[in-house]
Design a protein around this motif. Structure first.
Motif, PDB file in Angstrom:
ATOM      1  N   MET A  61       0.854  -1.195   0.000  1.00 26.39           N
ATOM      2  CA  MET A  61       0.000   0.000   0.000  1.00 26.39           C
ATOM      3  C   MET A  61       0.888   1.242   0.000  1.00 26.39           C
ATOM      4  SD  MET A  61      -2.673   1.243   2.959  1.00 26.39           S
ATOM      5  CE  MET A  61      -3.605  -0.275   2.828  1.00 26.39           C
ATOM      6  N   SER A  62       0.721   2.104  -0.954  1.00 21.85           N
ATOM      7  CA  SER A  62       1.515   3.321  -1.013  1.00 21.85           C
ATOM      8  C   SER A  62       0.903   4.395  -0.143  1.00 21.85           C
ATOM      9  CB  SER A  62       1.588   3.820  -2.454  1.00 21.85           C
ATOM     10  OG  SER A  62       0.300   4.167  -2.918  1.00 21.85           O
ATOM     11  N   LEU A  63       1.742   5.263   0.372  1.00 17.75           N
ATOM     12  CA  LEU A  63       1.288   6.405   1.159  1.00 17.75           C
ATOM     13  C   LEU A  63       1.245   7.601   0.234  1.00 17.75           C
ATOM     14  CD1 LEU A  63       3.236   5.866   4.482  1.00 17.75           C
ATOM     15  CD2 LEU A  63       0.888   5.257   3.905  1.00 17.75           C
ATOM     16  N   ARG A  64       0.024   7.996  -0.164  1.00 21.72           N
ATOM     17  CA  ARG A  64      -0.141   8.955  -1.236  1.00 21.72           C
ATOM     18  C   ARG A  64      -0.168  10.380  -0.721  1.00 21.72           C
ATOM     19  NH1 ARG A  64      -5.716   6.663  -3.060  1.00 21.72           N
ATOM     20  NH2 ARG A  64      -5.965   7.112  -0.854  1.00 21.72           N
ATOM     21  N   ARG A  65       0.176  11.295  -1.595  1.00 20.54           N
ATOM     22  CA  ARG A  65       0.021  12.708  -1.286  1.00 20.54           C
ATOM     23  C   ARG A  65      -1.440  13.096  -1.456  1.00 20.54           C
ATOM     24  NH1 ARG A  65       4.442  15.784  -0.822  1.00 20.54           N
ATOM     25  NH2 ARG A  65       3.215  17.644  -1.249  1.00 20.54           N
ATOM     26  N   ARG A  97      11.826  10.273  17.432  1.00 17.93           N
ATOM     27  CA  ARG A  97      12.088  10.870  16.113  1.00 17.93           C
ATOM     28  C   ARG A  97      12.239   9.813  15.025  1.00 17.93           C
ATOM     29  NH1 ARG A  97      15.523  14.375  19.286  1.00 17.93           N
ATOM     30  NH2 ARG A  97      14.674  16.507  19.335  1.00 17.93           N
ATOM     31  N   ASP A  98      12.650   8.597  15.409  1.00 20.20           N
ATOM     32  CA  ASP A  98      12.865   7.536  14.432  1.00 20.20           C
ATOM     33  C   ASP A  98      11.596   6.746  14.122  1.00 20.20           C
ATOM     34  OD1 ASP A  98      15.517   8.172  14.149  1.00 20.20           O
ATOM     35  OD2 ASP A  98      16.227   6.676  15.595  1.00 20.20           O
ATOM     36  N   THR A  99      10.480   7.087  14.745  1.00 20.33           N
ATOM     37  CA  THR A  99       9.247   6.353  14.456  1.00 20.33           C
ATOM     38  C   THR A  99       8.787   6.621  13.025  1.00 20.33           C
ATOM     39  OG1 THR A  99       7.895   8.168  15.362  1.00 20.33           O
ATOM     40  CG2 THR A  99       8.462   6.349  16.849  1.00 20.33           C
ATOM     41  N   THR A 100       8.014   5.699  12.507  1.00 20.45           N
ATOM     42  CA  THR A 100       7.422   5.837  11.174  1.00 20.45           C
ATOM     43  C   THR A 100       5.904   5.873  11.328  1.00 20.45           C
ATOM     44  OG1 THR A 100       7.219   3.462  10.758  1.00 20.45           O
ATOM     45  CG2 THR A 100       9.345   4.500  10.241  1.00 20.45           C
ATOM     46  N   LEU A 101       5.200   6.128  10.233  1.00 13.40           N
ATOM     47  CA  LEU A 101       3.740   6.134  10.295  1.00 13.40           C
ATOM     48  C   LEU A 101       3.184   4.770  10.692  1.00 13.40           C
ATOM     49  CD1 LEU A 101       2.706   8.357   7.263  1.00 13.40           C
ATOM     50  CD2 LEU A 101       2.441   8.866   9.711  1.00 13.40           C
ATOM     51  N   ALA A 102       3.917   3.712  10.405  1.00 13.28           N
ATOM     52  CA  ALA A 102       3.468   2.378  10.809  1.00 13.28           C
ATOM     53  C   ALA A 102       3.437   2.227  12.324  1.00 13.28           C
ATOM     54  CB  ALA A 102       4.374   1.312  10.197  1.00 13.28           C
ATOM     55  N   ASP A 103       4.174   3.085  13.046  1.00 17.71           N
ATOM     56  CA  ASP A 103       4.132   3.062  14.507  1.00 17.71           C
ATOM     57  C   ASP A 103       2.906   3.779  15.049  1.00 17.71           C
ATOM     58  OD1 ASP A 103       6.653   1.725  15.040  1.00 17.71           O
ATOM     59  OD2 ASP A 103       7.620   3.552  14.300  1.00 17.71           O
ATOM     60  N   THR A 144      -2.041  -1.037  11.050  1.00 16.77           N
ATOM     61  CA  THR A 144      -1.368  -1.631   9.896  1.00 16.77           C
ATOM     62  C   THR A 144      -1.850  -3.054   9.655  1.00 16.77           C
ATOM     63  OG1 THR A 144       0.484  -2.424  11.248  1.00 16.77           O
ATOM     64  CG2 THR A 144       0.710  -0.239  10.241  1.00 16.77           C
ATOM     65  N   ILE A 145      -1.737  -3.462   8.393  1.00 14.88           N
ATOM     66  CA  ILE A 145      -1.913  -4.853   7.996  1.00 14.88           C
ATOM     67  C   ILE A 145      -0.622  -5.280   7.310  1.00 14.88           C
ATOM     68  CG2 ILE A 145      -3.195  -6.471   6.550  1.00 14.88           C
ATOM     69  CD1 ILE A 145      -5.617  -4.668   6.790  1.00 14.88           C
ATOM     70  N   ASP A 146       0.052  -6.263   7.859  1.00 12.91           N
ATOM     71  CA  ASP A 146       1.347  -6.713   7.331  1.00 12.91           C
ATOM     72  C   ASP A 146       2.329  -5.555   7.200  1.00 12.91           C
ATOM     73  OD1 ASP A 146       0.406  -9.330   7.143  1.00 12.91           O
ATOM     74  OD2 ASP A 146      -0.359  -9.021   5.109  1.00 12.91           O
ATOM     75  N   GLY A 147       2.321  -4.651   8.169  1.00  9.80           N
ATOM     76  CA  GLY A 147       3.279  -3.565   8.212  1.00  9.80           C
ATOM     77  C   GLY A 147       2.893  -2.336   7.419  1.00  9.80           C
ATOM     78  N   GLU A 148       1.805  -2.396   6.630  1.00  5.57           N
ATOM     79  CA  GLU A 148       1.388  -1.263   5.825  1.00  5.57           C
ATOM     80  C   GLU A 148       0.167  -0.587   6.457  1.00  5.57           C
ATOM     81  OE1 GLU A 148       2.890   0.010   3.256  1.00  5.57           O
ATOM     82  OE2 GLU A 148       4.458  -1.525   3.232  1.00  5.57           O
ATOM     83  N   PRO A 149       0.166   0.741   6.547  1.00  8.60           N
ATOM     84  CA  PRO A 149      -0.964   1.442   7.162  1.00  8.60           C
ATOM     85  C   PRO A 149      -2.284   1.141   6.472  1.00  8.60           C
ATOM     86  CG  PRO A 149       0.919   2.917   6.965  1.00  8.60           C
ATOM     87  CD  PRO A 149       1.270   1.663   6.221  1.00  8.60           C
TER      88      PRO A 149
END
Length: 619
Positions: free
Chosen positions: A1-5, A265-271, A275-280
């Motif tokens: 799943m892409s994270l779109r603008r 600061r090192d967190t990502t949106l997945a944190d 998520t499903i299988d690591g993707e938001p």
């Protein structure tokens, strides 16, 4: 799943949809040959905003989180406590000396699925569901199907359910489900309560069920609702669980704080997102950011899908963690709370009040249409909202019962709100309800509210809501004890299930009280049934353990007693001429008492569901 603008795809609005004139549009990806539209459309309401990109969305989480992390982890400079902001008949009125039309409530009996729900037309997940002669129940990770058309329930099939990784469902061995068009959607949770598994099962042939889809989402499910054939799941993500350090040595606090801030600061949106299988699960442009930085940090997401195609989902989210969500037939309301450092709850529709940020509770409203949800308005109330039962919507008006906070007096209030453009604005209010007391239960009618508060006695307040701009306190009744759950019994009676108490406010055991609300200027208690000392009425915390059978004039409610060993009874309350007779039937023991259900069937029988069995209950 892409994270779109974010784009302005108005013609193809996504899950947060298009709020014409009063809200905002959130769009989908442009086609491969179409350039992105710029700039993105902003929210019309200043209480919420959209990030210009996924990077900006992540920055909004991190910036707020840095102020909440200290040398011990979450909680700033205080000693760490593992914290995730956490936290589911009418009345004839006469007043002012004149007779008014009969008020009606949206909820009088169990709905056709067998569950005692908050709103007619909005089914809720439960451990048991019925559809005609078919009864489904969850037990120890198995979905059991029964034929209840005969002299005794007959087991048709048993389907073992695992999560998407093939793990056994030992985190939530009971599980809960909804059922629509021959398909069951079953919710289970992991042992730590941080992931939820949705399993869709085809029961078109109940003797041979088929698992259609199993999806595990990294988030805690706090509510499941069914609107028509659309299932909606409310998911919560609190503060990420990071590998924080603790102070050590002379400069330990400085080093530890710097290291912990670096982890944030090192967190990502997945944190931060489910998520499903690591993707938001939710796209960046579908996450609305509250402008109030004091609200609980995290994400509350609503995922919607049709069980006929369970892998096709829409989702929308608000960047705050709250378990206080309420669904009407066409609206979703989210009440934001403040940070809550401490115990992490893992129950569905549980009652855990979160403090109001700065003493004021923001409320966000979304319109529901099929699988879409559209932001329509937001506002706030001074005070705290205990749970979903404290909110109700009817005729375009939101009514809220609020408790005291740092911004109110030491009393409770009832506030009516209306949508004015993209704002929820106060239309009217009644204050000074239960000064120095706590709201224990609220029952909403179209033009009436019954509010129960308690400290030493049980004031029961009747509030006229005919004119939403001028709610009026009609009458009150003060008696020992309190009602935690209220249920109307026809046009003139109301039953309250809760706790008996001494005049000093010390609780003694469960009770059921019958009230006469014919004259709302003078509500009366007609009769009380008191249960054994230290007993608890299950409907006080889970209204699904209450069943009203209007034709028989019988109320069934689960009562339990014990700590080291627990016994559960069904209290059979038969009503006759302003009094109740009680018969106690011992049905279960131990932790299984919480899953006891009394389910009305189309045959007129009542199914008794206990931990190990399904039988017909003798009335």
């Amino acid at each position: 799943m892409s994270l779109r603008r974010i784009t302005t795809g108005i013609a193809a609005a996504t899950s947060l949809g298009l709020a014409v004139g009063v809200g905002y549009a959130l769009g989908s990806d442009p086609g491969p040959d179409e350039p992105p539209t710029s700039p993105p459309i902003s929210l019309a309401n200043a209480d919420l905003s959209l990030a210009a990109s996924c990077d900006d969305l992540l920055d909004s989480y991190v910036d707020r989180a840095l102020g909440q992390v200290g040398p011990y982890g979450w909680g700033g400079d205080g000693v760490v406590m593992f914290g995730a902001q956490s936290s589911d008949a009418g009345v004839t009125e006469s007043g002012a000396g004149s007779e008014r039309s009969m008020a009606t409530t949206s909820r009088t009996t169990s709905n056709e699925s067998g569950t005692n729900v908050q709103e007619l037309g909005v089914d809720e997940s439960d451990v048991v569901k019925v559809a005609g002669s078919l009864l489904l129940r969850m037990r120890d990770g198995e979905l059991l199907a029964y034929d209840v058309s005969g002299d005794e329930p007959a087991l048709l099939s048993s389907t073992r359910l695992d999560d998407a990784r093939g793990n056994d469902w030992m985190g939530d061995p009971g599980g809960e489900l909804v059922f629509v068009d021959g398909r069951a959607v079953v919710l289970g949770s992991s042992p730590d309560g941080r992931s939820s598994t949705l399993t869709t099962v085809d029961l078109s042939d109940p003797t041979s069920p088929t698992v259609v889809d199993t999806t595990t989402i990294e988030a805690r499910a706090s509510a499941v609702r069914l609107h028509g054939d659309v299932v909606r799941v409310v998911l919560q993500n609190g503060l990420p669980e990071l590998d924080f350090s603790s102070p050590d040595g002379t400069f330990g606090q400085i080093r530890s704080r710097l290291r912990n801030r670096a982890l944030v600061r090192d967190t990502t949106l997945a944190d931060w997102l489910p998520t499903i299988d690591g993707e938001p699960v939710v796209e960046c442009e579908d996450v609305a950011i509250p402008d109030d930085e004091e609200v609980a940090l995290g994400t509350t997401t609503v995922v919607a899908f049709d069980p006929a195609g369970p892998t096709s989902r829409t989702s929308h989210a608000v960047a705050t963690d709250s378990d206080t969500s309420y669904f009407s037939t066409d609206r979703f309301y989210l009440a934001a709370g403040g940070p809550d450092w401490g115990w992490f709850g893992d129950c569905i529709d549980c009652r855990m009040t979160m403090p109001a940020p700065d003493g004021t509770t923001p409320i966000f409203a979304f319109a529901l249409d099929g699988m879409d949800a559209t932001f329509v308005a937001s506002g706030s109330v001074e005070g705290t909202i205990a749970d979903r039962w404290s909110m109700d919507a009817v005729g375009g008006s939101l009514r809220v019962a609020v408790g005291p906070s740092s911004e109110t007096g030491n009393y409770n209030s009832l506030i009516t709100l209306r949508e004015d453009g993209s704002d929820l604005v106060e239309a009217g209010r009644v204050d000074d309800l239960g000064i120095g007391e706590e709201i224990k239960s609220v029952r909403w009618f179209d033009e009436l509210a019954i509010v129960v508060t308690f400290r030493q006695t049980d004031p029961l307040y009747a509030i006229d809501l005919t004119d939403r701009s001028a709610p009026q306190l009609l009458g009150e009744l003060k008696i020992p004890g309190f009602s935690e759950y209220l249920h109307p019994l026809g046009e003139q009676r109301l039953i309250g299930v809760g706790q008996d108490a001494t005049l000093s406010g010390m609780t003694r055991g469960a009770q059921a009280a019958l009230f006469d609300v014919t004259d709302l200027t003078n509500p009366r208690q007609l009769h009380v049934v008191r249960y054994p000392k230290n007993s608890v009425a299950g409907a006080g915390t889970d209204p699904r353990q209450f069943t009203w059978l209007p034709e028989q004039r019988v109320a069934l409610t689960v009562v339990s007693q014990g700590w080291t060993g627990t016994t559960g009874w069904v209290s059979v309350l038969s009503l006759d001429d302003g009094s109740m007779t009680n018969r106690m039937v011992e049905v279960e023991h131990g932790s299984d008492v919480a899953d006891v259900r009394l389910v009305p069937l189309v045959s007129g029988k009542v199914a008794l569901v206990t931990g190990e069995d399904v039988s017909f209950f003798a009335l």
